[in-house]
Scaffold this motif. Structure first.
Motif, PDB file in Angstrom:
ATOM      1  N   LYS A   1       0.689  -0.787  -0.214  1.00  0.00           N
ATOM      2  CA  LYS A   1      -0.011  -0.530   0.071  1.00  0.00           C
ATOM      3  C   LYS A   1       0.496   1.477  -0.196  1.00  0.00           C
ATOM      4  CE  LYS A   1      -4.098   2.410   1.977  1.00  0.00           C
ATOM      5  NZ  LYS A   1      -4.945   2.129   3.058  1.00  0.00           N
TER       6      LYS A   1
ATOM      7  N   GLN B   1      -4.202  -5.509   2.211  1.00  0.00           N
ATOM      8  CA  GLN B   1      -5.067  -5.799   3.553  1.00  0.00           C
ATOM      9  C   GLN B   1      -4.870  -6.697   4.744  1.00  0.00           C
ATOM     10  OE1 GLN B   1      -9.602  -5.466   2.137  1.00  0.00           O
ATOM     11  NE2 GLN B   1      -8.889  -3.780   1.129  1.00  0.00           N
TER      12      GLN B   1
ATOM     13  N   ARG C   1      -5.927  -5.823  -3.272  1.00  0.00           N
ATOM     14  CA  ARG C   1      -6.671  -5.655  -2.513  1.00  0.00           C
ATOM     15  C   ARG C   1      -6.400  -6.773  -1.277  1.00  0.00           C
ATOM     16  NH1 ARG C   1     -11.287  -4.214  -5.466  1.00  0.00           N
ATOM     17  NH2 ARG C   1     -10.912  -2.185  -6.254  1.00  0.00           N
TER      18      ARG C   1
END
Length: 80
Positions: free
Chosen positions: A20, A49, A45
């Protein structure tokens, strides 16, 4: 600090690229980063996460992207 990459490797550990943070540093959305570097957006993703960690080849690829994102993007454009 956890030590150098070499010290971590001796312990069987690997420093993970913060996906990220890398993506945000490059100023890209998840969709843009995924498309640029040919990573499925769902996988990206999951990594961001922390539902999943990148496997060894993905960690190597992310390290290369982190070190020279423009070159990787260019190589992939040329290969298309």
């Amino acid at each position: 600090d956890l030590g150098t990459d070499e010290e971590l490797a001796k312990l069987g550990l690997h420093r993970l690229v913060n996906v990220k943070r890398l993506r945000e540093k490059l100023g890209l959305t998840q969709e843009e980063f995924a498309a640029t570097y040919r990573i499925p957006v769902g996988t990206l993703r999951d990594w961001e996460q922390r539902r999943k960690n990148p496997d060894a080849p993905a960690r190597a690829y992310l390290t290369v992207i982190a070190r020279n994102p423009e070159a990787v993007a260019e190589w992939l454009r040329r290969a298309a």
